[in-house]
Structure formats: structure tokens, C-alpha cells
Design a protein around this motif. Structure first.
Motif, PDB file in Angstrom:
ATOM      1  N   ALA A   3       0.832  -1.208   0.000  1.00 41.73           N
ATOM      2  CA  ALA A   3       0.000   0.000   0.000  1.00 41.73           C
ATOM      3  C   ALA A   3       0.864   1.253   0.000  1.00 41.73           C
ATOM      4  CB  ALA A   3      -0.908  -0.003   1.230  1.00 41.73           C
ATOM      5  N   GLN A   4       0.354   2.289  -0.670  1.00 37.97           N
ATOM      6  CA  GLN A   4       1.018   3.588  -0.678  1.00 37.97           C
ATOM      7  C   GLN A   4      -0.046   4.663  -0.486  1.00 37.97           C
ATOM      8  OE1 GLN A   4       3.243   4.465  -4.244  1.00 37.97           O
ATOM      9  NE2 GLN A   4       4.489   6.035  -3.234  1.00 37.97           N
ATOM     10  N   TYR A   5       0.078   5.414   0.587  1.00 40.00           N
ATOM     11  CA  TYR A   5      -0.914   6.443   0.892  1.00 40.00           C
ATOM     12  C   TYR A   5      -0.339   7.424   1.907  1.00 40.00           C
ATOM     13  CZ  TYR A   5      -1.584   3.940   5.311  1.00 40.00           C
ATOM     14  OH  TYR A   5      -1.371   3.350   6.534  1.00 40.00           O
ATOM     15  N   VAL A   6      -1.045   8.526   2.087  1.00 38.75           N
ATOM     16  CA  VAL A   6      -0.758   9.480   3.159  1.00 38.75           C
ATOM     17  C   VAL A   6      -2.082   9.802   3.837  1.00 38.75           C
ATOM     18  CG1 VAL A   6      -0.979  11.504   1.644  1.00 38.75           C
ATOM     19  CG2 VAL A   6       0.348  11.670   3.765  1.00 38.75           C
ATOM     20  N   LYS A   7      -2.058   9.948   5.158  1.00 33.70           N
ATOM     21  CA  LYS A   7      -3.284  10.122   5.926  1.00 33.70           C
ATOM     22  C   LYS A   7      -3.031  11.082   7.072  1.00 33.70           C
ATOM     23  CE  LYS A   7      -6.739   7.364   8.465  1.00 33.70           C
ATOM     24  NZ  LYS A   7      -7.115   5.998   8.939  1.00 33.70           N
ATOM     25  N   ALA A   8      -3.992  11.994   7.320  1.00 31.03           N
ATOM     26  CA  ALA A   8      -3.864  12.964   8.409  1.00 31.03           C
ATOM     27  C   ALA A   8      -5.210  13.123   9.108  1.00 31.03           C
ATOM     28  CB  ALA A   8      -3.385  14.318   7.880  1.00 31.03           C
ATOM     29  N   ASP A   9      -5.177  13.227  10.447  1.00 29.70           N
ATOM     30  CA  ASP A   9      -6.384  13.390  11.258  1.00 29.70           C
ATOM     31  C   ASP A   9      -6.179  14.529  12.253  1.00 29.70           C
ATOM     32  OD1 ASP A   9      -7.783  10.709  10.522  1.00 29.70           O
ATOM     33  OD2 ASP A   9      -5.789  10.120  11.172  1.00 29.70           O
ATOM     34  N   PHE A  10      -7.268  15.238  12.542  1.00 39.11           N
ATOM     35  CA  PHE A  10      -7.239  16.308  13.548  1.00 39.11           C
ATOM     36  C   PHE A  10      -8.520  16.256  14.366  1.00 39.11           C
ATOM     37  CE2 PHE A  10      -8.454  20.569  14.942  1.00 39.11           C
ATOM     38  CZ  PHE A  10      -7.337  20.932  15.679  1.00 39.11           C
ATOM     39  N   ASP A  11      -8.365  16.291  15.697  1.00 39.89           N
ATOM     40  CA  ASP A  11      -9.509  16.284  16.613  1.00 39.89           C
ATOM     41  C   ASP A  11      -9.340  17.410  17.624  1.00 39.89           C
ATOM     42  OD1 ASP A  11     -11.583  13.836  16.694  1.00 39.89           O
ATOM     43  OD2 ASP A  11      -9.703  13.174  15.799  1.00 39.89           O
ATOM     44  N   PHE A  12     -10.442  18.097  17.891  1.00 41.89           N
ATOM     45  CA  PHE A  12     -10.440  19.150  18.915  1.00 41.89           C
ATOM     46  C   PHE A  12     -11.711  19.017  19.735  1.00 41.89           C
ATOM     47  CE2 PHE A  12     -11.924  23.308  20.372  1.00 41.89           C
ATOM     48  CZ  PHE A  12     -10.831  23.718  21.117  1.00 41.89           C
TER      49      PHE A  12
END
Length: 770
Positions: A581-590
Motif C-alpha cells: 500500500a502507498q498512501y498518506v493520511k492525516a487526522d485532527f480532533d479538537f
């Protein structure tokens, strides 16, 4: 449905009316129920909310700040203590608060004193009692501040020249300045700051009581001349004054698994000992920790001036050693002429090296019931360096329903995992000083999971190397390498036929059940303004932030590109004949918690995630796709049943694969209130959905578009119950759909015409949702 709801509302109103009438029997003749307390101020600098801590008597609590239901529950009881029902109602309810004039007057005096301490020396507070009916009393505290007293000039009276020179160097950080209010709280904070400053420069015996203030005012003026005075050192009031001494650390002694009431050289005589990096270690037989491990975590250095921060840093570093039950640092003073020395004695008590734990749990996956059991072995001092080894075995069984054409309907899972945690930053060529400064822990872990389902068998093998460190309220985690291998040794003929049928309509489904390598690295940052997240976090205003970013396959892709030139069969590069697999992932929680009072709070949460597959991947691995619905998302939908976008789906048991996306948005607003005993309640509104980045042939309405995504937000509302067991929060939430983007017309707005069977979802979970 509407008639049933009306009946419930009428019944509730009748119960509250009867309960309200029964309250009066608990109010003695000539006394009053404390109905309301309010604080008012004529100065915006003095906020009423600041004075709530001085109120000695508060009215009965209200559920959701609206109804005093706990008081009504108590009042529904009788006076006969021999009846269990009365005792039960007394326990879970809240007794009517009878107005106490003495407590009100004491509250008035405390508020008045607090305002005067803020620099408003002429402030006064009026107590207003307002009788409401025959049995109720409202109380008002009116604050009148007047003009504040202001510091005109500041002088220092410091006879000790050494201390005076230190304070002169630190003058830029003082909290006192001309023109400020004569605030007693700020004056005390300045005393504490000076004390901390001097204790970090050898003044072991210094405390804030050696700093006093003298305030001089001129007639008919509110300007104050402030004098900061340093008192000489005295052990007792009867002693002669002397200069404050600076202490030097002379000896550092570690006592391993031994303790003494009196610290002296005679007490440790006869014990085994060893010297390491300037410190002495005393023990019986053999030290349970390697000497270098202990001294690497020691911040107390011989020959250096005493610093209180060294003591705190030593405590902090030693707390990272899991083998220690507790540590204790004590000092013995030695005076030799004009010199003062400290001998440090650090007691280290170990906990049990080994432990075994068992766990049994019930499972519920989309209505399919099952059970699981696990056993875990822990060794907390594997190589005598507080390395923690954990080995865990787990087995699970579940009866799978809704499947046709398969030989059996059993789901079994077997898993084994092991991890080894080191209390330092493990990496080649790093110096001990660097490892000590970064204060990180390292973990190496391996896992093997074997799943046997009617449709297929799947094994997941993984290995990871990660680091974790914290600073104040922030926690950092860096996954240097995380390798996952997903292997499908068996797929039944029925399942293969289904995948072939769906291949053209939904390639994602087949991709989710193929062999795959995932080689990733990532970083996670977590911050909580109130410290650790727990049931006590909700007791004050706080906020939390979580950010995560990860990537997978870039190094493998670059290597494959160099070695092979072109992908195999023109589709994807492979490692050991397996796609990666090749991917980029970003998450933000507030999340932000607003305290209304000591029983009610309002919590807001927003969560955003974006993932993008590229290069070697047409889609994200199934485990990395986003889903919506469930106990921590939009609670009007069950888990993995919402989205992407306006996709409606079908009733097929494998359709949960289609309810996934590359983009996720969650918006939540939750009102939390303490009910009674250990029960808390909540009312919530949730909104959110998932979307795809690339168009899926069978889900065109799931593609994210800026001009329509906000129209596809699903909205739910509901109520929840929480059992706060201090160490654990057990949560039950019931959500109703309000806006359903899967439908058009009237069915799109179930809030107007709700159908309980269609629109309700029940959730059981552990912990707060955010």
C-alpha cells in the motif's frame, strides 16, 4: 407515535407537580427552601463566576440546568427510615436545601474579603433575601467594589547582599510593577516565584514566609508605596538572625528496597554497596536494577548547588521505571563552618516483577453475539533495566447470522502478541545525555492474528518499532516503522463468486480481501489542558487536541522503481510477489469542555480526517478507510452504516465495506449533567459523514464536492446515561436520526416524522466519546 409522546409528557408533568407538592413536608415551619443564589457585580473586572467558590450554601441541583429532579426524587419518599424504598430514594435523591442565614452571612463576608484582596479595599457586599411564596427563598449577593488601591512605587529592603544580587538579576520576571492593583493574590504569587527561584540556587531552607510586604498609603489617596522585605534566617523565633545559607550537594546515596526512619552513615553500614557515576548504591545481596540505569535517571549531582528542580526531575525520571513501586528523596544537612552541605538519600522500592492477568468479554458485532477470553503475562524488569515484556494470548468465538451458501456460520479468532518496552530512547550512536534529555520510552512489538470466518481465512502479522515521550500536558508518539502483512490463505467458492460478481461494480470490495503489505511510519501529538483524560477531566474547563499523520509505501515504491523500473503486469509494484500500500493520511480532533457549574457542562467536538491513496494503490487498505456512525461518531446510525455522502447501500451483510471513505467530518455538541449517585446524563446533537476522493462507479453520490458536501451531512440527536465508576466510565447512548442524506423528500427529515424502528440506534461503549 405523536400520541404516545404526548402521553409520556403529560405523565411526566403530573409526576413533577405531585413531587413539587411533596417537597413542602421536608421544610420545617418558619424556614425556607433555598430556591436560587445569584451573584451580581458593578465592576466588570470582578466577575461573579470568580466568587462561586465562596458560596457556602447552594440550591438543589437541576438536571440539564432546568429541573430539580433529584430533589423531587428525594421528596417522593416518606419519613419512615425502616422502609427500604425511603432509604433508597434518600440515597439517590437530593434532600431539599433549607436556607441557612448564618451560611449566607458567612458567604457574604468571604466574598467581600476576596474582593478586598483584589485591591478594592473599600469594597462591600450586600446580602438581599427575596422570599418567593411561603416556602422559598432567593438570595442575591451584590458586589460594590469602589475604586481600587494602586501601587505607586516599589522599594526593596534586602540586607542579604547575595540574595539581593540574585533578585536583581531576576527583576525582569517580577510580577510587581507600578500602576497595578494592590492584589493580595498577585503579591502571594510573587512570593512563591521568588522562593522557587532561590530554591533553584542553593537556598534549600528558604520558604515564602521570609518575604513580607509593607504597604504605605498617603492621606486621601489610593496610591500605595510597597516595600518588599527579606527577613533573615531563623530556625526558631528565639534564635539569633543569620544570613540565608546556600547548600551544596555533597553525597548522593541510593537505597534499593530498604528504608530507614533515621538517615545516617551508621544505618547503612554493613550493607553491600557500589559506586556509579559519583553516586553510592546500597543494597542487600544483588541490586534489582543495573547501577548505570539508576544513575542515568539521577539529576542530583555531587558538588553542585542544591536545586529544587533537580529533585523534581529525579522524581519524574524515576517514575518512568515501571519496576519501581515508589521513590522517596530525603536530605540530611551538614554544617561545617561557613559551608552548608546536603547528603541525599534516595529510597527505591520495587514492585512485583511478574504478573498474570485474565480477561473475559462479551462481543456484539452488528447484532452477532460472541465471547472472547485472553491471558496476559507481564515481566517488568526483564534485563534488570526496568524493561517491560508483555505476552498476550486471545481467543474469540462469534455466531455469524445472515449468511447463505456457506458450510458453517462460526467466526473464530486467535491472536498472540508480544511487546518489549524500554524506559529510554533506544537508538544506535545516541549519547546518554541525549537520552536523558529527551525522556522517551521505546517499544518493539510483534503480533499475529488468525481469523476463521465462513467466507474466508485471514492472517495478519505485524511488527512495529515506536517511541513515546511527554512534556507537561503533551504526549508525542513516533512510529519509526510499522510493518503489516495481510495474508488470505482461503476464500470459499461462494465468496469467490460473490467477489467476481462485484469486481466491476465495486473493485474496493475485492481489494479489501487480497494479500497486502503495509509498511508505514507516523507521528501523533496529543494535548490535554487538564492533564490525563479521566472522569475527573470533566470537572473543569478544559480542551484537548489530537493530530496524527502517517504515510505508507514511499520507501518501498522508490526502491521498486529503481530495481524493477515498471510495475508488475502494468498495475502495481510488489514485494515478495505481494502488492504493498502507498498512501498518506492525516487526522485532527479538537474537543472543548465548558463548565456551567459543578454539575453541568457543555462539550463541543470537531474531528476531520483526510487520506489519499496514490502511486501503488488505487484505494486505501480497508483498515485505514474512514467510517461514520457508531458510539463515537453520528450516534443516530450504527457503526459502518452511514455514507459515503448520500450512498444508501443495501441489506447485504458485506455492504459495510461500501460505507467507507477517504474523508471524514464529525461535529458533536453534548450537554452533560450529574444526575445522582454515580449516574450522569447527556443530551447530544451529532453531525457528520464520510466521502470518497475518487469516484466509485456504484457510489457517485459518495464523491466529495465542495458545492454539496454540507448538504450531505447526517444529523442525529439523543440522550445518554453514564455510570461513573471512577476508574471506568460505562456509557449507554440512544440516538435518533434527524436529517438522513440517504433519502430525498419527506424521508430525508425523520425529525419531522420519526419512525422509532427505522431511525433509532442504541450504543454501548466504555469511556467518553470525546
Amino acid at each position: 407515535m405523536e400520541k404516545a409522546m404526548l402521553r409520556i409528557l403529560y405523565l411526566l408533568a403530573a409526576v413533577l407537580t405531585l413531587a413539587g407538592c411533596s417537597v413542602s413536608k421536608f421544610i420545617p415551619e418558619g424556614q425556607y427552601l433555598l430556591d436560587d443564589v445569584k451573584i451580581e457585580s458593578d465592576n466588570k473586572e470582578v466577575k461573579p463566576s470568580q466568587m462561586n467558590t465562596y458560596i457556602r450554601q447552594t440550591p438543589n441541583a437541576k438536571w440539564f440546568s432546568l429541573v430539580k429532579l433529584p430533589m423531587y426524587i428525594y421528596s417522593a419518599s416518606g419519613r419512615d427510615s425502616s422502609k427500604w424504598i425511603n432509604r433508597f430514594l434518600w440515597k439517590i435523591g437530593d434532600a431539599p436545601r433549607i436556607y441557612d442565614p448564618e451560611a449566607a452571612e458567612e458567604s457574604r463576608r468571604q466574598i467581600e474579603l476576596a474582593v478586598q484582596n483584589m485591591g478594592y479595599m473599600g469594597a462591600y457586599v450586600r446580602l438581599n433575601e427575596q422570599q418567593k411564596g411561603k416556602k422559598k427563598m432567593k438570595v442575591r449577593y451584590s458586589i460594590h467594589t469602589g475604586e481600587p488601591y494602586v501601587i505607586d512605587h516599589i522599594t526593596y529592603d534586602i540586607a542579604d547582599s547575595t540574595v539581593g544580587s540574585y533578585l536583581a538579576r531576576d527583576s525582569a520576571l517580577t510580577r510587581l510593577h507600578p500602576g497595578m492593583r494592590l492584589d493580595v493574590n498577585v503579591l502571594d504569587e510573587e512570593r512563591q516565584r521568588i522562593t522557587q527561584y532561590l530554591q533553584n540556587r542553593g537556598y534549600y531552607r528558604f520558604n515564602k514566609d521570609f518575604i513580607t510586604y509593607q504597604a504605605d498609603t498617603t492621606a486621601h489617596s489610593r496610591k500605595v508605596g510597597l516595600t518588599v522585605k527579606l527577613l533573615p534566617f531563623r530556625r526558631k523565633k528565639s534564635d539569633d538572625p543569620e544570613p540565608h545559607r546556600q547548600y551544596t550537594v555533597r553525597n548522593v546515596n541510593f537505597l534499593l528496597d530498604v528504608d530507614f526512619a533515621e538517615l545516617s552513615a551508621d544505618a547503612i553500614r554493613g550493607m553491600d554497596s557500589i559506586r556509579s557515576q559519583g553516586a553510592m548504591l546500597y543494597f542487600h545481596g544483588k541490586p534489582f536494577l543495573r547501577p548505570k540505569v539508576i544513575t542515568d535517571y539521577n539529576r542530583l549531582k555531587t558538588g553542585r548547588l542544591y536545586q529544587s528542580r533537580d529533585v523534581q526531575n529525579t522524581y519524574s525520571d524515576l517514575s518512568r521505571l515501571g519496576i519501581l513501586k515508589y521513590s522517596n528523596i530525603r536530605f540530611r544537612e551538614e554544617l561545617e563552618g561557613d559551608s552548608a552541605y546536603l547528603d541525599a538519600y534516595v529510597t527505591l522500592s520495587k514492585r512485583k516483577n511478574k504478573s498474570v492477568s485474565f480477561e473475559i468479554e462479551g462481543t456484539n458485532s452488528a447484532g452477532d453475539l460472541g465471547a472472547a477470553a485472553s491471558v496476559a503475562y507481564t515481566h517488568r524488569n526483564l534485563f534488570r533495566g526496568s524493561e517491560t515484556l508483555t505476552l498476550k494470548l486471545r481467543g474469540a468465538y462469534e455466531a455469524v447470522s445472515g449468511l447463505e451458501g456457506y458450510a458453517n456460520s462460526n467466526y473464530m479468532e486467535y491472536a498472540v502478541e508480544g511487546s518489549l518496552n524500554f524506559p529510554e530512547f533506544m537508538f544506535p550512536f545516541l549519547s546518554s545525555d541525549f537520552k536523558r534529555r529527551i525522556r522517551a520510552t521505546s517499544e518493539v512489538s510483534v503480533k499475529y492474528n488468525w481469523q476463521i470466518r465462513p467466507e474466508f481465512e485471514r492472517t495478519v502479522a505485524s511488527a512495529a518499532w515506536s517511541y513515546r515521550w511527554s512534556k507537561r500536558r503533551a504526549v508525542h508518539r513516533f512510529d519509526l516503522l510499522d510493518v503489516n502483512y495481510i495474508y488470505m490463505p482461503y476464500r470459499s467458492e461462494t465468496f469467490r463468486d460473490y467477489l467476481d460478481m462485484m469486481d466491476e461494480r465495486n473493485p474496493l470490495l475485492r481489494y479489501s480481501y487480497e494479500d497486502l503489505f503495509i509498511v508505514r511510519m507516523g507521528y501523533t501529538y496529543t494535548y490535554n489542558s487538564s492533564g490525563a483524560i479521566s472522569s475527573k477531566t470533566a470537572q473543569r474547563n478544559s480542551y484537548s487536541i489530537r493530530f496524527n499523520i502517517e504515510e505508507s509505501g514511499n520507501l518501498l515504491y522508490a526502491f521498486s522503481k529503481i530495481v524493477n523500473g515498471r510495475p508488475k503486469n502494468g498495475e502495481a509494484f510488489q514485494m515478495a510477489n505481494i502488492d504493498f500500500a502507498q498512501y498518506v493520511k492525516a487526522d485532527f480532533d479538537f474537543a472543548k469542555n465548558f463548565m456551567i457549574d459543578d454539575r453541568n457542562s457543555l462539550v463541543f467536538h470537531v474531528g476531520v480526517g483526510v487520506a489519499y491513496p496514490y502511486g501503488n494503490s488505487k484505494s486505501l487498505p480497508f483498515e485505514k478507510l474512514y467510517f461514520s456512525g457508531g458510539a463515537n461518531s453520528v450516534r443516530g446510525w450504527s457503526v459502518r452504516s452511514l455514507g459515503p455522502g448520500g450512498y444508501r447501500g443495501d441489506t447485504n451483510s458485506l455492504d459495510y465495506v461500501n460505507h467507507t471513505g477517504d474523508i471524514k467530518l464529525d461535529l458533536n455538541l453534548e450537554y452533560r449533567t450529574h444526575l445522582f449517585w454515580k449516574l450522569n446524563g447527556a443530551a447530544f446533537i451529532d453531525a457528520g459523514n464520510v466521502w470518497t476522493i475518487r469516484n466509485r462507479e456504484m457510489q457517485p453520490e459518495g464523491l466529495f464536492k465542495f458545492n454539496r458536501f454540507y448538504k450531505q451531512l447526517a444529523v442525529a440527536y439523543g440522550l445518554g446515561i453514564r455510570f461513573d465508576l471512577d476508574f471506568l466510565i460505562i456509557r449507554f447512548d440512544g440516538g435518533m436520526k434527524a436529517i438522513n442524506p440517504m433519502y430525498e423528500g419527506r424521508d430525508r427529515y425523520p425529525i419531522i416524522s420519526p419512525d422509532f424502528g427505522r431511525d433509532f440506534a442504541f450504543h454501548f461503549a466504555v469511556g467518553y466519546p470525546f
